[in-house]
Design an enzyme around this catalytic site. Structure first.
Site, PDB file in Angstrom:
ATOM      1  CB  SER A   1      -0.062  -8.267  -1.326  1.00 52.01           C
ATOM      2  OG  SER A   1      -0.884  -9.126  -0.564  1.00 52.01           O
TER       3      SER A   1
ATOM      4  CE  LYS B   1      -4.356  -1.643   0.571  1.00 50.12           C
ATOM      5  NZ  LYS B   1      -4.321  -2.896   1.352  1.00 50.12           N
TER       6      LYS B   1
ATOM      7  CD  GLU C   1     -10.743   4.664   0.843  1.00 48.43           C
ATOM      8  OE1 GLU C   1     -10.557   5.855   0.535  1.00 48.43           O
ATOM      9  OE2 GLU C   1     -10.094   3.720   0.350  1.00 48.43           O
TER      10      GLU C   1
HETATM   11  C1  PLP Z   1      -5.160  -4.052   1.064  1.00 50.77           C
HETATM   12  C2  PLP Z   1      -4.449  -5.299   0.821  1.00 50.77           C
HETATM   13  C3  PLP Z   1      -4.770  -6.143  -0.278  1.00 50.77           C
HETATM   14  C4  PLP Z   1      -5.924  -5.885  -1.203  1.00 50.77           C
HETATM   15  O1  PLP Z   1      -5.874  -4.695  -1.922  1.00 50.77           O
HETATM   16  P1  PLP Z   1      -5.518  -4.675  -3.482  1.00 50.77           P
HETATM   17  O2  PLP Z   1      -5.813  -3.269  -3.871  1.00 50.77           O
HETATM   18  O3  PLP Z   1      -6.387  -5.657  -4.162  1.00 50.77           O
HETATM   19  O4  PLP Z   1      -4.089  -5.016  -3.608  1.00 50.77           O
HETATM   20  C5  PLP Z   1      -4.008  -7.274  -0.483  1.00 50.77           C
HETATM   21  N1  PLP Z   1      -2.987  -7.613   0.341  1.00 50.77           N
HETATM   22  C6  PLP Z   1      -2.660  -6.839   1.412  1.00 50.77           C
HETATM   23  C7  PLP Z   1      -1.534  -7.271   2.279  1.00 50.77           C
HETATM   24  C8  PLP Z   1      -3.368  -5.656   1.694  1.00 50.77           C
HETATM   25  O5  PLP Z   1      -3.038  -4.912   2.751  1.00 50.77           O
END
Ligand code: PLP
Length: 396
Positions: free
Chosen positions: A378, A90, A112
């Site tokens: 992610s 993020k 948000e």
């Molecule tokens: C917020 C988040 C996501 C999902 O958001 P995307 O916009 O689809 O990437 C996925 N993995 C993690 C670790 C997150 O914090």
């Protein structure tokens, strides 16, 4: 650099656009008019790249998992977005957007957040760059995600509870939009995924595209090719997936797999599989697939992972799905939990529950020997320990 662009008014095929109330027109029009020039400005790029390197910790490693590779009889690499400052991808976007807000002479940031990850990344970036920060969060989410609420407060942000509707993410989004309408000149609204009215889906995609750019460079060094056979990423709104796919979209070799949260199963009503089950409609300012009732009301999504339970999907993903440029799969809560424990025990990495959905998809592929597979990790799983703990206790 190969780029994936919408039309000048923000369309990917029939998806996207900017469906906004008239009172937001001035704010959005200013962004539309200026974002590309700012992004392409060399002093902006320099400032952003320097923060991504020394503050966020980029490039994130591309880790060859020997254990998973042996198990699946292919070459499995993990793109370690979990090692970014604040624990997920993020911050790639919040650094970009807050720097852009400064170029637009904005003094104040609003955002948000659902689970709090985007809120924490925004509050962190605002602390660093000296902007005032207000984060809107559903009252129920505030209760569910206490540690992230405390982090945001410690970082100096004001957390405002959204008490309307279901008191979750979509209500927080409505409150943030209302706040932006009331403060058009000094405030920038940082959206946390590739969703919202044009130019957000494209702007956020471009900030996250550093993920696939690094994968290309790192793979070239490790495997002497810039084209993996597969890239797998989870999708909530779709930003980590778009970042991981971006530079592979116009390459016909690499299979791009977006993994949605099936929740309890796509045949149940407890699911967040937006592309599999959604119908075309408009959500948060753009045309895309969303899960809705017969008369067009949004259905509250469900997933064990708070970051994936968004009722829509970025418009670019809707388009890439319909044009067969990406494949969309889904993974249930139980499959994700199993994959999270598996990676923890084989490689000593506790992944975010969201990322575990992407990992679990390895089970569904028919891999050939020497296939090169990239799983976009992610985020890290610290925030999910309470959920994991329940399973851990059951295990004994
Ligand atoms: C917020 C988040 C996501 C999902 O958001 P995307 O916009 O689809 O990437 C996925 N993995 C993690 C670790 C997150 O914090």
């Amino acid at each position: 650099m190969n780029t994936f662009n919408p039309t000048s008014d923000g369309y990917y095929g029939e998806f996207g656009g900017a469906f906004i109330p008239e009172m937001l027109h001035a704010n959005v029009a200013e962004l539309q008019a200026k974002y590309l020039d700012i992004l392409e400005d060399s002093s902006f790029q320099q400032e952003m790249q320097s923060l991504l390197k020394d503050y966020v910790g980029r490039p994130t490693p591309l880790f060859y998992s020997e254990n998973l590779s042996k198990q699946y009889k292919a070459k499995i690499y993990l793109k370690r977005e979990d090692l970014n400052h604040t624990g997920a991808h993020k911050i790639n976007n919040t650094i970009g957007q807050v720097l852009l807000a400064k170029r637009l002479n904005k003094k104040r940031i609003i955002a948000e957040t659902g689970a709090g990850q985007h809120g924490v990344a925004t509050a962190t970036t605002c602390a660093l760059l000296g902007l005032e920060c207000t984060v809107f969060m559903g009252a129920i989410d505030i209760e569910r995600q206490k540690p992230n609420v405390e982090r945001m407060k410690m970082l100096g942000a004001t957390v405002v509870p959204a008490n309307s509707g279901s008191k979750t993410l979509k209500d927080a989004t409505n409150e943030a939009i209302r706040e932006w309408i009331n403060n058009p000149t000094d405030t920038h609204y940082v959206i946390g995924s590739v969703v919202g009215p044009h130019p957000y889906p494209d702007m956020v995609a471009k900030f996250q595209s550093i993920i696939s750019k690094e994968i290309q460079e790192q793979l070239l060094e490790k495997e002497n090719t810039a084209k993996p056979d597969y890239v797998i990423a989870c999708v909530g709104g779709g930003s980590n997936a778009m970042g991981a796919f971006y530079h592979f979209i116009d390459n016909n070799h690499t299979k791009l797999i977006a993994v949605e949260a099936a929740g309890k199963g796509i045949q149940t009503d407890k699911t967040a599989a937006t592309i599999a089950l959604g119908k075309k409609g408009i959500i948060h300012g753009s045309k895309t697939y969303l899960i809705q009732t017969e008369d067009g009301q949004i259905i509250e999504p469900y997933s064990i992972s708070a970051g994936l339970d968004y009722p829509g999907i970025g418009p670019a993903h809707a388009y890439l799905n319909d044009t067969n440029k990406i494949m969309v799969g889904s993974i249930t809560d139980d499959e994700a939990i199993k994959a999270a424990f598996h990676l923890t025990r084989t490689d000593g990495i506790i992944p975010a529950l969201e990322s575990a959905h992407a990992l679990a998809y390895l089970e569904k592929l028919n891999l050939k020997e020497n296939d090169i597979v990239i799983v976009n990790l992610s985020g890290r799983g610290d925030k999910d320990m309470l959920t994991y703990q329940k399973y851990f206790t059951n295990e004994k």
